[in-house]
Structures are given as structure tokens and as C-alpha cells.
Design an enzyme around this catalytic site. Structure first.
Site, PDB file in Angstrom:
ATOM      1  N   LYS A   1       0.821  -1.221   0.000  1.00 11.04           N
ATOM      2  CA  LYS A   1       0.000   0.000   0.000  1.00 11.04           C
ATOM      3  C   LYS A   1       0.847   1.260   0.000  1.00 11.04           C
ATOM      4  O   LYS A   1       2.037   1.253   0.274  1.00 11.04           O
ATOM      5  CB  LYS A   1      -0.991  -0.049   1.152  1.00 11.04           C
ATOM      6  CG  LYS A   1      -2.128  -1.012   0.807  1.00 11.04           C
ATOM      7  CD  LYS A   1      -3.327  -0.909   1.679  1.00 11.04           C
ATOM      8  CE  LYS A   1      -4.415  -1.855   1.118  1.00 11.04           C
ATOM      9  NZ  LYS A   1      -5.518  -2.031   2.035  1.00 11.04           N
TER      10      LYS A   1
ATOM     11  N   ARG B   1      -3.964  -9.966   4.619  1.00  8.27           N
ATOM     12  CA  ARG B   1      -4.286 -10.001   3.188  1.00  8.27           C
ATOM     13  C   ARG B   1      -3.054  -9.518   2.442  1.00  8.27           C
ATOM     14  O   ARG B   1      -2.678  -8.354   2.559  1.00  8.27           O
ATOM     15  CB  ARG B   1      -5.496  -9.095   2.935  1.00  8.27           C
ATOM     16  CG  ARG B   1      -5.994  -9.082   1.507  1.00  8.27           C
ATOM     17  CD  ARG B   1      -7.190  -8.122   1.392  1.00  8.27           C
ATOM     18  NE  ARG B   1      -7.692  -8.067   0.039  1.00  8.27           N
ATOM     19  CZ  ARG B   1      -7.155  -7.312  -0.921  1.00  8.27           C
ATOM     20  NH1 ARG B   1      -6.119  -6.551  -0.677  1.00  8.27           N
ATOM     21  NH2 ARG B   1      -7.685  -7.315  -2.134  1.00  8.27           N
TER      22      ARG B   1
HETATM   23  C1  7PJ Z   1      -8.287  -4.345   1.274  1.00  2.72           C
HETATM   24  C2  7PJ Z   1      -9.344  -5.098   0.786  1.00  2.72           C
HETATM   25  C3  7PJ Z   1      -8.033  -4.319   2.673  1.00  2.72           C
HETATM   26  C4  7PJ Z   1      -9.916  -5.806   2.898  1.00  2.72           C
HETATM   27  C5  7PJ Z   1      -8.358  -4.105  -0.856  1.00  2.72           C
HETATM   28  C6  7PJ Z   1      -5.331  -3.189  -2.174  1.00  2.72           C
HETATM   29  C7  7PJ Z   1      -6.623  -2.495  -2.355  1.00  2.72           C
HETATM   30  N1  7PJ Z   1     -10.157  -5.830   1.581  1.00  2.72           N
HETATM   31  N2  7PJ Z   1      -9.379  -4.932  -0.551  1.00  2.72           N
HETATM   32  N3  7PJ Z   1      -8.888  -5.074   3.437  1.00  2.72           N
HETATM   33  N4  7PJ Z   1      -7.663  -3.741   0.231  1.00  2.72           N
HETATM   34  N5  7PJ Z   1     -10.694  -6.520   3.720  1.00  2.72           N
HETATM   35  O1  7PJ Z   1      -5.211  -4.404  -2.158  1.00  2.72           O
HETATM   36  O2  7PJ Z   1      -4.322  -2.418  -2.078  1.00  2.72           O
HETATM   37  O3  7PJ Z   1      -7.145  -3.663   3.213  1.00  2.72           O
HETATM   38  S1  7PJ Z   1      -8.037  -3.588  -2.475  1.00  2.72           S
END
Ligand code: 7PJ
Length: 289
Positions: free
Chosen positions: A233, A267
Site C-alpha cells: 500500500k 491479506r
Molecule cells: C483491502 C481489501 C483491505 C480488505 C483491498 C489493495 C486495495 N479488503 N481490498 N482489506 N484492500 N478486507 O489491495 O491495495 O485492506 S483492495
């Protein structure tokens, strides 16, 4: 409010997700414009389910217990995508993966119709960056019977990074998530189907993100499993000056720091490197306890 004991496992359709050890959720983007791996799974302008299966299998072999399939770009500044376009990207991939990879298939969506169809095709978890705020989402999510991750976001992806503002970011995220848990319960979704996520990067400055990470244990204190996404990020770019493809070391460090502060699920894009780091933590914990 009574704080419930952290659960040790979660039923995700026909699979049981154990929280005995930190869980790795691998990111599988089916968007043509993902900021970190844009269009990688595309053949002739369409998502290629076989390429998605290869990518998912590699992540599972490297240690991912969940594969998070997304078809809506939520990167800062992204324009909204139609529900139909999102379904066309995600559903063939869910269908190809379910039953073929040894992992829970999570669907990163805010669209009620997609939640229902993905569940019918074998998805085992829902991940909604809008915390079931879209019309019909609470009911759709409830009817799937699946676990759901509720995430905090300030604003919407197209504008969220322009001027994020909070009194106390930790208090506000906590208040929002508690309200969404209450709304979920009122809609008939039992608390023990929920995971919480502070939504790093979703309407947050670098200082907000750092403060949330520093106080993550307060969110973990809610008694629901915490899911955290920091991988690649922009705060890493801001703090290191690194381009998105050079953010692996800092991403791994942040995953480890998040787990140490109470995250149950991380994640990530770089599953193997994250799994190695978490193995070091687990090894250390065996001698410390
Ligand atoms: C997240 C997400 C996160 C959850 C994305 C990226 C943007 N879902 N979907 N938490 N980020 N739960 O992967 O940079 O931080 S998309």
C-alpha cells in the site's frame, strides 16, 4: 458490552478456517487495472480462469488458506465499475477455483448480486470494503450464510485520499465497525460470522494508518477476528520512496507487525515471503511460551 472470547475457528461453507495460527489471505485481482498486478490474469481482454487457477494454486502452495478474488478496483482515484462488469470478471474465476484449490475462496465485493452468485458457485467468505452498506447487501450477505469481513472506509475510492480527516482515527474506526456489527446482527447475521478490518489506505493519511497499526490491539479487543491489508500500500511508498513493485520487504514487515498486534488474517500479495516471516514468529513463540 461483553467482550466475547476470540474464536478458534470459523466455518466457511464446507471448509473450517482455524485461527490457531495466523492466516494468510492471498490477493487475486481480476481487474485489468489493479495498481500492483494490473491485468496479469488477462487473455484477449478477459480474465482467464486457468491463469487465475495457476496463480491461486501457487499462493495456496506457498501457504495461503484464503484466496481473495476481486473484480472492482478500489485503489485511490478508481472510477466505479458496473455490477455486470464486476460479475463478468469474478464469477468465472470463482467457479474455476472452487473445488479446485485447497483453500477458502473469498469474494472482495460490495455488490449484493455478486455475493449471492459467488456463494452459489462455492465461495466460502465475503469481503466487503463497504461493510455491507450498499442497498440489499446486509440481506444478501445474510442469506449466503457465509462469514463476512466488514471493513472501514472514509469516503469512496474515487475521492477517499483527497483529504481524510478524523478526530481520533482509532475511536472513529472502532465506532463505525461497532455500528456495522450492530446493523449486521439486526439484519440476522450472527456476530460469530464477522471479521473486522480497519481498512488501511481507505481514506487514511500515512499518520492515520500508522496510528491504527500502533493501536491495532484495541480493535482486536472487540473479540472478532481482525483482517488487515497493508500489502504494497501507498503508506509504504510514502515512508520508503519505493515503487509498488519494490514494496515486498516492507509489506512483509507490516504483516508481521500486524500479527504481533492482534491480526488474525493478513491479506497479502506476496504469500511465500509472508509465510516465511510468520514461521519465524511461530518458532520464536514456541520457546517464549
Ligand atoms: C483491502 C481489501 C483491505 C480488505 C483491498 C489493495 C486495495 N479488503 N481490498 N482489506 N484492500 N478486507 O489491495 O491495495 O485492506 S483492495
Amino acid at each position: 458490552m461483553a467482550v466475547t472470547q476470540r474464536r478458534s475457528a470459523l466455518q466457511c461453507a464446507d471448509r473450517l478456517l482455524s485461527f490457531q495460527a495466523p492466516v494468510i489471505m492471498g490477493v487475486l485481482n481480476t481487474t485489468p487495472d489493479s495498481f500492483s498486478d494490473g491485468g496479469r490474469l488477462y487473455t484477449d481482454g478477459r480474465p482467464d480462469p486457468d491463469a487465475a487457477l495457476d496463480a491461486a494454486s501457487a499462493m495456496v502452495n506457498a501457504g495461503a488458506a484464503i484466496i481473495d478474488v476481486g473484480g472492482e478496483s478500489t485503489r485511490p482515484g478508481a472510477e466505479p465499475v458496473s455490477v455486470q462488469a464486476e460479475m463478468d470478471r469474478v464469477l468465472p474465476v470463482v467457479e474455476r477455483l472452487a473445488g479446485s484449490v485447497d483453500a477458502i475462496i473469498s469474494v472482495d465485493t460490495s455488490s449484493p448480486a455478486l455475493m449471492c452468485e459467488a456463494a452459489a458457485l462455492g465461495a466460502g467468505m465475503l469481503n466487503d470494503v463497504r461493510a455491507l452498506m450498499r442497498e440489499g447487501a446486509l440481506e444478501a450477505a445474510r442469506d449466503t450464510g457465509l462469514p463476512i469481513c466488514l471493513m472501514h472506509m472514509q469516503g469512496s475510492p474515487s475521492t477517499m485520499q483527497s483529504a481524510p480527516r478524523y478526530g481520533d482515527v482509532v475511536d472513529e474506526v472502532l465506532t463505525f465497525l461497532r455500528a456495522r456489527v450492530a446493523a449486521s446482527e439486526a439484519a440476522g447475521i450472527s456476530r460469530d460470522r464477522l471479521l473486522l478490518d480497519p481498512g488501511f489506505g481507505f481514506g487514511k493519511s500515512v499518520a492515520h494508518n500508522l496510528r491504527l497499526l500502533a493501536h491495532l490491539s484495541r480493535l482486536a479487543g472487540e473479540g472478532l477476528p481482525l483482517l488487515v491489508g497493508l500489502s504494497r500500500k501507498s503508506l509504504i511508498g510514502a515512508l520508503t520512496g519505493r515503487d509498488v513493485h519494490e514494496r515486498l520487504p516492507a509489506s512483509v514487515a507490516l504483516a508481521l507487525l500486524a500479527v504481533q498486534r492482534g491480526a488474525s488474517v493478513v491479506r497479502v500479495h506476496d504469500v511465500a515471503a509472508t509465510a516465511d516471516a510468520l514461521a519465524m514468529l511461530a518458532a520464536l513463540e514456541t520457546v517464549e511460551s
